[in-house]
Design an enzyme around this catalytic site. Sequence first.
Site, PDB file in Angstrom:
ATOM      1  N   ARG A   1       0.817  -1.217   0.000  1.00  0.00           N
ATOM      2  CA  ARG A   1       0.000   0.000   0.000  1.00  0.00           C
ATOM      3  C   ARG A   1       0.857   1.276   0.000  1.00  0.00           C
ATOM      4  NH1 ARG A   1      -5.227  -0.836   2.538  1.00  0.00           N
ATOM      5  NH2 ARG A   1      -6.099  -2.764   1.654  1.00  0.00           N
TER       6      ARG A   1
ATOM      7  N   ASP B   1     -15.578  10.559   6.679  1.00  0.00           N
ATOM      8  CA  ASP B   1     -14.579   9.494   6.586  1.00  0.00           C
ATOM      9  C   ASP B   1     -13.200  10.130   6.621  1.00  0.00           C
ATOM     10  OD1 ASP B   1     -14.847   6.343   5.815  1.00  0.00           O
ATOM     11  OD2 ASP B   1     -12.920   7.154   5.170  1.00  0.00           O
TER      12      ASP B   1
END
Length: 289
Positions: free
Chosen positions: A52, A162
């Site tokens: 990632r 978020d």
Amino acid sequence: MNAPAATADFVPFPGVSAGVYTRADFDAIRAIVYDTAGIVLAPGKATLVYSRLAPLVRDSASKTFAAYVERIGRDSEERRRAVCALTTNHTFFFRENHHFEHLAKHVRPTLLSRKSGQGVRIWSAGCSSGEETWSIAMTLLGEDRAEGRSIARQDLAILATDLADHALATARAGNYPLSSVEPVPQAMRENWLVERDGKASVTAELRAMVSFRMLNLLGDWPMKRAFDVIFCRNVMIYFDQPTKERLIARLCERLAPGGFLYIGHSERVTGPASASLSLVGATIYRRDA
């Protein structure tokens, strides 16, 4: 917060030089992610962290993960990007459908019968790519299009938040593959989605109800008004127990008396807030009046 313990069973990414990515790098990243977002990365996540973050390491011109760790230690925006890259944003429309059935049958009638001046406020906390938020909005407008348009003109607002900006970008766009809207009840799908060219887009009525904002649940919450309904589902599964209990307590404080809290199917209310929240359904809690 106390950072996660150092890992003893680090397995480096196959083919990666120990000079590029080490156990010390992984442990440092685990600590940063925990302190920033409360997310606990298990020792076995070393490969995920590498895959990632490697693009961000390259983009930042850092030659090693150690150099990148130093950068995110002093650069708050780069640190946020790194944490966002390590978040999981899996969701889908009408996930855990019993929550929406409860919302429609037991909560919606009361909220929509309020007198003028008593607005409805709902929070989708950890909204990810928006499917949960739009499912809430469609449930409130319902299966009767004329009635739903009338409801949409009321003082009814949904806040969706978020931490991950890439997830929020998808949520704001409100455009999804047709395959992803299959769980939407047919009448709601016909009323509140526009389908063309292999995509389904939410209608103007839904968009007008929702505001999307970036928010770290471990940080400050600028919202002043209490919420009638809070959805915070499948967020706490990434936290340790003390962080879960602190979050539940803060959510309870922001919930209006008699308001409802929906959490994920594998999550439970524990800690001090449990004295103020009554279980009224499967992973559905009501704040005591």
